[in-house]
Design a protein around this motif. Sequence first.
Motif, PDB file in Angstrom:
ATOM      1  N   PHE A  72     -30.998  -3.417   2.814  1.00 15.65           N
ATOM      2  CA  PHE A  72     -30.721  -1.986   2.900  1.00 15.65           C
ATOM      3  C   PHE A  72     -31.968  -1.179   2.546  1.00 15.65           C
ATOM      4  O   PHE A  72     -32.030  -0.515   1.513  1.00 15.65           O
ATOM      5  CB  PHE A  72     -29.574  -1.713   1.906  1.00 15.65           C
ATOM      6  CG  PHE A  72     -28.822  -0.421   2.100  1.00 15.65           C
ATOM      7  CD1 PHE A  72     -28.039  -0.206   3.211  1.00 15.65           C
ATOM      8  CD2 PHE A  72     -28.878   0.568   1.125  1.00 15.65           C
ATOM      9  CE1 PHE A  72     -27.320   0.974   3.358  1.00 15.65           C
ATOM     10  CE2 PHE A  72     -28.167   1.755   1.260  1.00 15.65           C
ATOM     11  CZ  PHE A  72     -27.387   1.957   2.381  1.00 15.65           C
ATOM     12  N   PHE A 110     -22.976  -7.335   0.958  1.00 19.34           N
ATOM     13  CA  PHE A 110     -22.632  -6.040   0.377  1.00 19.34           C
ATOM     14  C   PHE A 110     -21.189  -5.998  -0.125  1.00 19.34           C
ATOM     15  O   PHE A 110     -20.910  -5.487  -1.214  1.00 19.34           O
ATOM     16  CB  PHE A 110     -22.864  -4.905   1.383  1.00 19.34           C
ATOM     17  CG  PHE A 110     -22.430  -3.577   0.834  1.00 19.34           C
ATOM     18  CD1 PHE A 110     -23.219  -2.914  -0.101  1.00 19.34           C
ATOM     19  CD2 PHE A 110     -21.213  -3.018   1.189  1.00 19.34           C
ATOM     20  CE1 PHE A 110     -22.803  -1.711  -0.657  1.00 19.34           C
ATOM     21  CE2 PHE A 110     -20.797  -1.811   0.637  1.00 19.34           C
ATOM     22  CZ  PHE A 110     -21.595  -1.158  -0.276  1.00 19.34           C
ATOM     23  N   ALA A 127     -26.807  -0.990  -5.112  1.00 27.36           N
ATOM     24  CA  ALA A 127     -26.806  -1.357  -3.697  1.00 27.36           C
ATOM     25  C   ALA A 127     -26.585  -0.136  -2.816  1.00 27.36           C
ATOM     26  O   ALA A 127     -25.817  -0.190  -1.860  1.00 27.36           O
ATOM     27  CB  ALA A 127     -25.720  -2.402  -3.442  1.00 27.36           C
ATOM     28  N   GLY A 128     -27.242   0.963  -3.149  1.00 27.05           N
ATOM     29  CA  GLY A 128     -27.007   2.186  -2.380  1.00 27.05           C
ATOM     30  C   GLY A 128     -25.528   2.518  -2.361  1.00 27.05           C
ATOM     31  O   GLY A 128     -24.989   2.953  -1.357  1.00 27.05           O
ATOM     32  N   LEU A 129     -24.889   2.297  -3.496  1.00 31.18           N
ATOM     33  CA  LEU A 129     -23.419   2.421  -3.576  1.00 31.18           C
ATOM     34  C   LEU A 129     -22.977   3.874  -3.613  1.00 31.18           C
ATOM     35  O   LEU A 129     -23.348   4.622  -4.512  1.00 31.18           O
ATOM     36  CB  LEU A 129     -22.907   1.741  -4.842  1.00 31.18           C
ATOM     37  CG  LEU A 129     -22.807   0.212  -4.842  1.00 31.18           C
ATOM     38  CD1 LEU A 129     -22.585  -0.294  -6.261  1.00 31.18           C
ATOM     39  CD2 LEU A 129     -21.678  -0.245  -3.922  1.00 31.18           C
ATOM     40  N   THR A 130     -22.155   4.250  -2.657  1.00 27.85           N
ATOM     41  CA  THR A 130     -21.562   5.579  -2.639  1.00 27.85           C
ATOM     42  C   THR A 130     -20.384   5.613  -3.607  1.00 27.85           C
ATOM     43  O   THR A 130     -19.581   4.673  -3.640  1.00 27.85           O
ATOM     44  CB  THR A 130     -21.044   5.891  -1.218  1.00 27.85           C
ATOM     45  OG1 THR A 130     -22.141   5.782  -0.319  1.00 27.85           O
ATOM     46  CG2 THR A 130     -20.431   7.272  -1.144  1.00 27.85           C
ATOM     47  N   ARG A 135     -13.260   3.006  -5.102  1.00 33.58           N
ATOM     48  CA  ARG A 135     -14.110   2.139  -5.931  1.00 33.58           C
ATOM     49  C   ARG A 135     -13.970   2.496  -7.404  1.00 33.58           C
ATOM     50  O   ARG A 135     -14.080   1.627  -8.270  1.00 33.58           O
ATOM     51  CB  ARG A 135     -15.572   2.252  -5.476  1.00 33.58           C
ATOM     52  CG  ARG A 135     -15.807   1.603  -4.127  1.00 33.58           C
ATOM     53  CD  ARG A 135     -17.221   1.849  -3.616  1.00 33.58           C
ATOM     54  NE  ARG A 135     -17.401   1.263  -2.291  1.00 33.58           N
ATOM     55  CZ  ARG A 135     -18.412   1.539  -1.488  1.00 33.58           C
ATOM     56  NH1 ARG A 135     -19.352   2.377  -1.883  1.00 33.58           N
ATOM     57  NH2 ARG A 135     -18.494   0.977  -0.299  1.00 33.58           N
ATOM     58  N   GLN A 174     -21.342  -1.657   8.997  1.00 32.73           N
ATOM     59  CA  GLN A 174     -21.527  -2.817   8.123  1.00 32.73           C
ATOM     60  C   GLN A 174     -20.273  -3.007   7.286  1.00 32.73           C
ATOM     61  O   GLN A 174     -19.755  -2.062   6.680  1.00 32.73           O
ATOM     62  CB  GLN A 174     -22.742  -2.633   7.214  1.00 32.73           C
ATOM     63  CG  GLN A 174     -22.961  -3.827   6.303  1.00 32.73           C
ATOM     64  CD  GLN A 174     -24.115  -3.663   5.333  1.00 32.73           C
ATOM     65  OE1 GLN A 174     -24.763  -2.620   5.307  1.00 32.73           O
ATOM     66  NE2 GLN A 174     -24.355  -4.680   4.532  1.00 32.73           N
ATOM     67  N   THR A 177     -18.696  -1.130   3.906  1.00 34.88           N
ATOM     68  CA  THR A 177     -19.434   0.082   3.533  1.00 34.88           C
ATOM     69  C   THR A 177     -18.558   1.315   3.772  1.00 34.88           C
ATOM     70  O   THR A 177     -17.514   1.240   4.431  1.00 34.88           O
ATOM     71  CB  THR A 177     -20.713   0.237   4.385  1.00 34.88           C
ATOM     72  OG1 THR A 177     -20.325   0.317   5.761  1.00 34.88           O
ATOM     73  CG2 THR A 177     -21.652  -0.936   4.182  1.00 34.88           C
ATOM     74  N   THR A 178     -19.032   2.442   3.282  1.00 35.12           N
ATOM     75  CA  THR A 178     -18.293   3.679   3.534  1.00 35.12           C
ATOM     76  C   THR A 178     -18.252   3.963   5.041  1.00 35.12           C
ATOM     77  O   THR A 178     -17.249   4.473   5.539  1.00 35.12           O
ATOM     78  CB  THR A 178     -18.917   4.866   2.771  1.00 35.12           C
ATOM     79  OG1 THR A 178     -20.338   4.798   2.880  1.00 35.12           O
ATOM     80  CG2 THR A 178     -18.515   4.856   1.326  1.00 35.12           C
ATOM     81  N   ASP A 217     -25.890   4.701   6.648  1.00 36.16           N
ATOM     82  CA  ASP A 217     -26.553   5.633   5.737  1.00 36.16           C
ATOM     83  C   ASP A 217     -27.900   6.102   6.296  1.00 36.16           C
ATOM     84  O   ASP A 217     -28.598   5.343   6.967  1.00 36.16           O
ATOM     85  CB  ASP A 217     -26.779   4.963   4.374  1.00 36.16           C
ATOM     86  CG  ASP A 217     -25.482   4.492   3.745  1.00 36.16           C
ATOM     87  OD1 ASP A 217     -24.704   3.803   4.436  1.00 36.16           O
ATOM     88  OD2 ASP A 217     -25.241   4.795   2.572  1.00 36.16           O
ATOM     89  N   TYR A 243     -24.989   8.526  -4.301  1.00 34.58           N
ATOM     90  CA  TYR A 243     -25.161   7.140  -4.756  1.00 34.58           C
ATOM     91  C   TYR A 243     -25.182   7.084  -6.286  1.00 34.58           C
ATOM     92  O   TYR A 243     -25.732   7.976  -6.946  1.00 34.58           O
ATOM     93  CB  TYR A 243     -26.505   6.570  -4.299  1.00 34.58           C
ATOM     94  CG  TYR A 243     -26.678   6.282  -2.827  1.00 34.58           C
ATOM     95  CD1 TYR A 243     -25.630   6.388  -1.926  1.00 34.58           C
ATOM     96  CD2 TYR A 243     -27.925   5.875  -2.357  1.00 34.58           C
ATOM     97  CE1 TYR A 243     -25.831   6.101  -0.576  1.00 34.58           C
ATOM     98  CE2 TYR A 243     -28.134   5.588  -1.013  1.00 34.58           C
ATOM     99  CZ  TYR A 243     -27.080   5.710  -0.124  1.00 34.58           C
ATOM    100  OH  TYR A 243     -27.293   5.433   1.197  1.00 34.58           O
TER     101      TYR A 243
HETATM  102  N1  GLN Z   1     -23.572   3.762   0.895  1.00 34.67           N
HETATM  103  C1  GLN Z   1     -22.768   2.831   1.616  1.00 34.67           C
HETATM  104  C2  GLN Z   1     -21.650   2.353   0.736  1.00 34.67           C
HETATM  105  O1  GLN Z   1     -21.678   2.515  -0.435  1.00 34.67           O
HETATM  106  C3  GLN Z   1     -23.557   1.641   2.166  1.00 34.67           C
HETATM  107  C4  GLN Z   1     -24.278   0.837   1.139  1.00 34.67           C
HETATM  108  C5  GLN Z   1     -24.952  -0.429   1.673  1.00 34.67           C
HETATM  109  O2  GLN Z   1     -24.771  -0.817   2.815  1.00 34.67           O
HETATM  110  N2  GLN Z   1     -25.730  -1.061   0.857  1.00 34.67           N
HETATM  111  O3  GLN Z   1     -20.705   1.789   1.215  1.00 34.67           O
END
Ligand code: GLN
Length: 282
Positions: A72, A110, A127-130, A135, A174, A177-178, A217, A243
């Motif tokens: 990512f 992910f 992990a770029g987590l929204t 969650r 993906q 993911t969101t 994203d 994030y």
């Molecule tokens: N921001 C998105 C999510 O939290 C994708 C994060 C990712 O693919 N790493 O679902």
Amino acid sequence: MKKANILALLLAVMMLTLAFAGCNTGTDETSSAASSSQAAASSASDESKTSVTVPEKIKNAGKIVVATSADFPPYEFKDDNGNYVGIDIEIMQAIADLWNVELEVSDMKFDAVITAVATGKADVGAAGLTITEERLESVNFTDTYTQATQVIIVKEDSDIQTIDDLAGKKVGVQLGTTGDIYASDDDAIKDGVECFNSGIDAVLALVQGKIDAVLIDNEPAKAFVKQNEGLKIIDEKYTDEAYAFATAKEDKDLVNALNEALAVLDSNGKLDEIVNKYIKAD
Ligand code: GLN
């Protein structure tokens, strides 16, 4: 562990399983998790002199285990030497330096990250987590460290120009993911949603003409468009997101200490420095 705690944990795991509303998560969720250690290459930096609260558990372990999905960019990926790099990794390294502990990166798919954190296999999910309501039922989130959006990648010559044009099209996302969750929930496009294990797999399917668009994203979208010719991002964005890092629900000390560390890195300019290293102004 007390019986009540075990029950609570079981319940949390059941809720997590139910929480995946998007694509089918498959069965190999945990088996692909591989662990790798990165030495804390920290010199005695200025930050390490700042006094911050180090969570007891982390101090005793001498390390912080971070669950991520290193596919990512620019948040987490592997450089040419196979080292884990990116904004999330460097923020976590800076926190490990502040706490005087090592950083251990545990790379996985992910859709395994939240579970790894909720079940204590990792201390933190980076992990770029929204942040999402769903969650938040299974993990805590720190303060937000960056804003993001979901965007649409299409081929340069595509007739898709707006979100509305996605109706009836094949849209790659993906898994877990969101992008996956929102698209699978969107009546106009849910029938055309196709899931991939990684964002780049979805992008390659787009390049090969197997799908019509990718919902992903914004920063990874920019990175993937740069790496692959003939693609563009449409102007209209799909959502706004924030994030944050995830921790186990019961571990309030950890989330508080992470927020304290993030505030230090914010005020001493380290956060901006890391973000600016990876994201150049357009
Ligand atoms: N921001 C998105 C999510 O939290 C994708 C994060 C990712 O693919 N790493 O679902």
